[in-house]
Design a protein around this motif. Structure first.
Motif, mmCIF file in Angstrom:
data_model
loop_
_atom_site.group_PDB
_atom_site.id
_atom_site.type_symbol
_atom_site.label_atom_id
_atom_site.label_comp_id
_atom_site.label_asym_id
_atom_site.label_seq_id
_atom_site.Cartn_x
_atom_site.Cartn_y
_atom_site.Cartn_z
ATOM 1 N N MET A 92 128.944 24.694 -26.076
ATOM 2 C CA MET A 92 127.527 24.459 -25.793
ATOM 3 C C MET A 92 127.176 22.975 -26.006
ATOM 4 O O MET A 92 126.416 22.391 -25.247
ATOM 5 C CB MET A 92 126.636 25.333 -26.683
ATOM 6 C CG MET A 92 126.717 26.817 -26.392
ATOM 7 S SD MET A 92 126.339 27.217 -24.681
ATOM 8 C CE MET A 92 127.926 27.754 -24.100
ATOM 9 N N ALA A 93 127.764 22.393 -27.050
ATOM 10 C CA ALA A 93 127.474 20.981 -27.334
ATOM 11 C C ALA A 93 128.023 20.068 -26.251
ATOM 12 O O ALA A 93 127.510 18.975 -26.014
ATOM 13 C CB ALA A 93 128.064 20.603 -28.694
ATOM 14 N N CYS A 94 129.093 20.524 -25.585
ATOM 15 C CA CYS A 94 129.766 19.689 -24.581
ATOM 16 C C CYS A 94 129.145 19.809 -23.192
ATOM 17 O O CYS A 94 129.473 19.018 -22.311
ATOM 18 C CB CYS A 94 131.238 20.075 -24.468
ATOM 19 S SG CYS A 94 132.143 19.734 -25.953
ATOM 20 N N LEU A 95 128.292 20.791 -23.005
ATOM 21 C CA LEU A 95 127.688 20.962 -21.679
ATOM 22 C C LEU A 95 126.516 20.001 -21.518
ATOM 23 O O LEU A 95 125.849 19.661 -22.492
ATOM 24 C CB LEU A 95 127.218 22.412 -21.511
ATOM 25 C CG LEU A 95 128.333 23.450 -21.409
ATOM 26 C CD1 LEU A 95 127.757 24.861 -21.495
ATOM 27 C CD2 LEU A 95 129.117 23.274 -20.115
ATOM 28 N N GLY A 125 134.569 17.329 -23.195
ATOM 29 C CA GLY A 125 134.141 17.784 -24.509
ATOM 30 C C GLY A 125 135.157 17.470 -25.569
ATOM 31 O O GLY A 125 136.096 16.729 -25.327
ATOM 32 N N PHE B 63 127.888 12.879 -16.705
ATOM 33 C CA PHE B 63 126.767 13.452 -17.460
ATOM 34 C C PHE B 63 126.941 13.100 -18.927
ATOM 35 O O PHE B 63 128.037 12.774 -19.380
ATOM 36 C CB PHE B 63 126.691 14.972 -17.270
ATOM 37 C CG PHE B 63 127.918 15.733 -17.709
ATOM 38 C CD1 PHE B 63 128.137 16.057 -19.046
ATOM 39 C CD2 PHE B 63 128.882 16.118 -16.773
ATOM 40 C CE1 PHE B 63 129.272 16.749 -19.439
ATOM 41 C CE2 PHE B 63 130.020 16.813 -17.166
ATOM 42 C CZ PHE B 63 130.221 17.128 -18.500
ATOM 43 N N THR B 65 126.625 14.706 -22.675
ATOM 44 C CA THR B 65 126.664 16.064 -23.223
ATOM 45 C C THR B 65 125.361 16.369 -23.964
ATOM 46 O O THR B 65 124.645 15.460 -24.389
ATOM 47 C CB THR B 65 127.852 16.234 -24.193
ATOM 48 O OG1 THR B 65 127.767 15.232 -25.212
ATOM 49 C CG2 THR B 65 129.168 16.091 -23.460
ATOM 50 N N SER B 66 125.078 17.652 -24.120
ATOM 51 C CA SER B 66 123.779 18.031 -24.674
ATOM 52 C C SER B 66 123.616 17.603 -26.130
ATOM 53 O O SER B 66 122.500 17.481 -26.608
ATOM 54 C CB SER B 66 123.568 19.543 -24.535
ATOM 55 O OG SER B 66 124.578 20.237 -25.223
ATOM 56 N N ASP B 67 124.721 17.346 -26.830
ATOM 57 C CA ASP B 67 124.576 16.855 -28.203
ATOM 58 C C ASP B 67 124.574 15.314 -28.261
ATOM 59 O O ASP B 67 124.580 14.727 -29.339
ATOM 60 C CB ASP B 67 125.682 17.423 -29.109
ATOM 61 C CG ASP B 67 127.062 16.912 -28.743
ATOM 62 O OD1 ASP B 67 127.206 16.219 -27.718
ATOM 63 O OD2 ASP B 67 128.019 17.212 -29.488
ATOM 64 N N GLU B 70 128.808 12.305 -26.125
ATOM 65 C CA GLU B 70 129.825 11.934 -25.138
ATOM 66 C C GLU B 70 129.199 11.737 -23.761
ATOM 67 O O GLU B 70 128.278 12.462 -23.400
ATOM 68 C CB GLU B 70 130.893 13.031 -25.005
ATOM 69 C CG GLU B 70 131.752 13.194 -26.231
ATOM 70 C CD GLU B 70 132.766 14.318 -26.070
ATOM 71 O OE1 GLU B 70 132.833 14.934 -24.991
ATOM 72 O OE2 GLU B 70 133.482 14.580 -27.044
ATOM 73 N N ASP B 72 130.641 12.020 -20.111
ATOM 74 C CA ASP B 72 131.801 12.399 -19.307
ATOM 75 C C ASP B 72 131.647 11.798 -17.917
ATOM 76 O O ASP B 72 130.582 11.913 -17.307
ATOM 77 C CB ASP B 72 131.898 13.929 -19.196
ATOM 78 C CG ASP B 72 132.283 14.582 -20.522
ATOM 79 O OD1 ASP B 72 132.118 13.940 -21.568
ATOM 80 O OD2 ASP B 72 132.747 15.735 -20.512
ATOM 81 N N PHE B 108 120.093 27.048 -25.895
ATOM 82 C CA PHE B 108 121.029 27.972 -25.248
ATOM 83 C C PHE B 108 122.231 28.137 -26.156
ATOM 84 O O PHE B 108 122.644 27.190 -26.834
ATOM 85 C CB PHE B 108 121.451 27.481 -23.856
ATOM 86 C CG PHE B 108 121.837 26.030 -23.760
ATOM 87 C CD1 PHE B 108 123.088 25.605 -24.143
ATOM 88 C CD2 PHE B 108 120.929 25.097 -23.267
ATOM 89 C CE1 PHE B 108 123.449 24.271 -24.039
ATOM 90 C CE2 PHE B 108 121.279 23.752 -23.170
ATOM 91 C CZ PHE B 108 122.537 23.339 -23.553
ATOM 92 N N TRP B 114 122.825 28.779 -20.756
ATOM 93 C CA TRP B 114 122.867 27.368 -20.324
ATOM 94 C C TRP B 114 122.559 27.268 -18.830
ATOM 95 O O TRP B 114 121.764 26.420 -18.409
ATOM 96 C CB TRP B 114 124.248 26.765 -20.623
ATOM 97 C CG TRP B 114 124.448 25.427 -19.990
ATOM 98 C CD1 TRP B 114 123.830 24.257 -20.335
ATOM 99 C CD2 TRP B 114 125.295 25.123 -18.882
ATOM 100 N NE1 TRP B 114 124.245 23.243 -19.505
ATOM 101 C CE2 TRP B 114 125.141 23.750 -18.607
ATOM 102 C CE3 TRP B 114 126.169 25.876 -18.092
ATOM 103 C CZ2 TRP B 114 125.838 23.106 -17.574
ATOM 104 C CZ3 TRP B 114 126.865 25.240 -17.073
ATOM 105 C CH2 TRP B 114 126.694 23.876 -16.821
#
Lengths: 126, 204
Positions: A92-95, A125, B63, B65-67, B70, B72, B108, B114
Motif C-alpha cells: 500500500m505504501a508503494c502504490l 517499492g 509516480f 509512492t503514497s508514503d 520513492e 518510481d 486504503f 486503492w
C-alpha cells in the motif's frame, strides 16, 4: 552506521556524490538491480569477485573499516532469504495515490491491476 | 470525500512562489540545468526507483509512492530520455510540495480499496492535480528570471550576427533546452507563458 547491507551501500554511494543512475552508468551495473539491493529486496552478490567489484566501484579500499563492514553485512545478508512478495502494508505504501499516464489520462482498471502485480513482485517499492 | 477541499484551485502565481522557495532552499546558486536528481536523492532523501516496463505495460512514465518516500520512473525513460526523466522527477516533486493534504487524506488498505480511491478522484480535479504539478515543475526547471536572461542573451547574440530569432525559433528553443535540461517544446511553452516571446508560427 546502517545495520543492513542495502542501506549501507546506498549510504556509501550517496557519500560518493553519485545518484543511482550516475553510479550505475559509470560502473556498468543495472540500476534496477542495484536499486533493489539498496532497498533490501535482493541479497547482495554472493560471488566474491562481483562483490569486490561493487565495493571498489563505491570507492571502498581493502583493509579499511568500510570495506570490512561492506563485506560483513553482505555475508550476513546472504543468510537471509529476501521475501518474494511485499507484505500488504508495504504494498500500500508503494502504490501511487494517483497516477499520471503519458497524456495525462486516467489509467484503466486493468493497468492498475498490472501495476499492483509489478510492485507486489518487487519491480518497484521496497 | 470533499475533493475540492483536498485539491483546491491555486493561483499559478502562488505555485510559482512555492517553486521559487524550493529553489532558494535547494539550489541557491541557481545551477543550470537544475540538478533535480541530486536534490531528490541527496537532499530530500527520496529514492528514485527505475521500474522496467512501467511505460510499456502501464502507460505511465512515473509516480511518487503514497508514503512519499520513492519516485518510481520508467527505466527506459531514466536511461534514454534525459529531459523527460528530469521533467517527471520535477513533476512528482511538485505533487509532494503541493498535494500533501491529499496524501494525508488517503485511506486504503487493500489493492481493491486503492483502485477505488484512485478511480474516485473526479476527472476535472485529476486534471487540476496534473496541471498544478506541471506548473511547479516548469518553474523549477525553467525559473522565469533565468529563462528571461538566457533568452535575451541568445536573441542578442543572434542579432549581433544580423540574425532575427523569429526566423529560426526552433534553434533558440534547442539552445535554451540544453541550458535548462528540458525539451525544446517545454522552452517554447515557457517563453509563451512568460510573455517573453510569441512563437512566430502561432499566428500563421
Amino acid at each position: 552506521m546502517e545495520a543492513n547491507f542495502g542501506p549501507f551501500a546506498r549510504q556509501i554511494r550517496v557519500r560518493l556524490g553519485e545518484t543511482l543512475r550516475q553510479f550505475c552508468a559509470r560502473v556498468g551495473l543495472d540500476p534496477a538491480y542495484i536499486s533493489r539491493i539498496e532497498r533490501g529486496l535482493l541479497a547482495p552478490p554472493q560471488d566474491q569477485a562481483k562483490l569486490d567489484y561493487y565495493a571498489e566501484s563505491l570507492g571502498l579500499t581493502r583493509d579499511t573499516d568500510d570495506w570490512q563492514t561492506f563485506m560483513d553485512l553482505a555475508a550476513t545478508a546472504a543468510g537471509r532469504l529476501p521475501q518474494d512478495a511485499l507484505k500488504n502494508e508495504q504494498l500500500m505504501a508503494c502504490l501511487p495515490s494517483f497516477l499520471r499516464s503519458m497524456r495525462g489520462q486516467r489509467v484503466s482498471d486493468e493497468d492498475l491491476d498490472r501495476l499492483v502485480e509489478m510492485i507486489r513482485k518487487g519491480g518497484g517499492g521496497r | 470525500m470533499n475533493w475540492d477541499k483536498l485539491i483546491p484551485w491555486v493561483d499559478s502565481e502562488i505555485i510559482r512562489r512555492q517553486a521559487d522557495a524550493f529553489l532558494a532552499e535547494h539550489n541557491p546558486e541557481g545551477v543550470l540545468p537544475l540538478p533535480i536528481e541530486e536534490i531528490v536523492e541527496f537532499r530530500l532523501g527520496i529514492n528514485i526507483v527505475p521500474l522496467p516496463g512501467l511505460q510499456f505495460r502501464i502507460g505511465s512514465v512515473g509516480f511518487i509512492t503514497s508514503d512519499l518516500t520513492e519516485i518510481d520512473v520508467d527505466q527506459e525513460v531514466a536511461e534514454r530520455y534525459a529531459s523527460r526523466y528530469r521533467w517527471t522527477i520535477a513533476h512528482e516533486v511538485g505533487h509532494l510540495l503541493l498535494h500533501r493534504p491529499l496524501y494525508e487524506a488517503q485511506s486504503f488498505s487493500t489493492a481493491d480499496q486503492w483502485k477505488q480511491w484512485v478511480g474516485s478522484i473526479p476527472d476535472r480535479l485529476y486534471r487540476r492535480l496534473e496541471a498544478q504539478a506541471n506548473t511547479i515543475a516548469a518553474q523549477m526547471l525553467m525559473p522565469a528570471r533565468a529563462l528571461t536572461d538566457h533568452f535575451e542573451d541568445v536573441v542578442s547574440k543572434l542579432e549581433s550576427q544580423g540574425l532575427d530569432w523569429t526566423v529560426a525559433p526552433d534553434m533558440v528553443y534547442r539552445i535554451l533546452g540544453r541550458t535548462f535540461g528540458v525539451a525544446p517544446e517545454s522552452i517554447m511553452y515557457a517563453l509563451r507563458n512568460e510573455g517573453l516571446a510569441e512563437d512566430p508560427r502561432a499566428n500563421a
